[in-house]
Design an enzyme around this catalytic site. Structure first.
Site, PDB file in Angstrom:
ATOM      1  N   CYS A   9      -3.208  -3.841   1.102  1.00 42.74           N
ATOM      2  CA  CYS A   9      -4.415  -4.661   0.941  1.00 42.74           C
ATOM      3  C   CYS A   9      -3.965  -6.065   0.553  1.00 42.74           C
ATOM      4  O   CYS A   9      -2.783  -6.382   0.609  1.00 42.74           O
ATOM      5  CB  CYS A   9      -5.401  -4.057  -0.050  1.00 42.74           C
ATOM      6  SG  CYS A   9      -4.880  -4.029  -1.765  1.00 42.74           S
ATOM      7  N   CYS A  83      -8.404  -3.327   3.921  1.00 39.32           N
ATOM      8  CA  CYS A  83      -9.130  -4.564   3.658  1.00 39.32           C
ATOM      9  C   CYS A  83     -10.602  -4.404   4.032  1.00 39.32           C
ATOM     10  O   CYS A  83     -10.977  -3.462   4.721  1.00 39.32           O
ATOM     11  CB  CYS A  83      -8.500  -5.713   4.431  1.00 39.32           C
ATOM     12  SG  CYS A  83      -6.755  -5.933   3.994  1.00 39.32           S
ATOM     13  N   CYS A  91      -6.356  -8.676   6.923  1.00 45.04           N
ATOM     14  CA  CYS A  91      -5.323  -7.737   6.517  1.00 45.04           C
ATOM     15  C   CYS A  91      -3.996  -8.154   7.127  1.00 45.04           C
ATOM     16  O   CYS A  91      -3.950  -8.606   8.261  1.00 45.04           O
ATOM     17  CB  CYS A  91      -5.660  -6.341   7.016  1.00 45.04           C
ATOM     18  SG  CYS A  91      -6.600  -5.370   5.860  1.00 45.04           S
TER      19      CYS A  91
END
Length: 144
Positions: A9, A83, A91
């Protein structure tokens, strides 16, 4: 070859940490798992709290930079980005993954309200991640 999963992330502060630890808790005997971020950050107190509620302590854990893993030649069978599509969050792409998956998850860092309101929303993210981890394992985990 055993599955080796990387969750990515933005800052490796909440979603990827939660995903890593829930996968490790449920399937760590058959899956190697790590997490990293586009940029290093600090582990979210919300993530620490919601994992503590399910018996996992990450209070001493540090974040990792995905690019450091790549530069060090780390290889993964699965790279899963976590994400938030609804916030146009970008991302990172990790070039080493054989199978790339994406799970759009809300970022606890963007939650507003009281501590309890943010904590409740983070619990919802944790529970969604747990469902997705179980789905992933049903599809990929036993295949190796």
């Amino acid at each position: 070859m055993q599955n080796h999963v990387l969750f990515i992330c933005s800052h490796n502060s909440a979603r990827s940490q939660i995903a890593e630890e829930l996968m490790r808790k449920s399937y760590g005997d058959t899956v190697r798992v790590e997490s990293a971020g586009l940029r290093e950050g600090t582990v979210s107190p919300l993530a620490i709290e919601v994992l503590k509620e399910v018996g996992v302590d990450i209070s001493e854990k540090e974040t990792q930079d995905a690019f450091d893993l790549y530069r060090n030649g780390r290889l993964f069978s699965h790279v899963i980005t976590v994400c938030d599509d609804s916030n146009n969050e970008h991302c990172p792409v990790f070039p080493g993954g054989v199978i790339r998956l994406h799970w759009s998850l809300h970022d606890p860092a963007t939650f507003e309200g009281t501590w309890e309101e943010k904590l409740q929303r983070t619990r919802e993210v944790r529970d969604e991640i747990e469902r997705k981890v179980d789905e992933w394992y049903a599809e990929y985990g036993e295949a190796q």
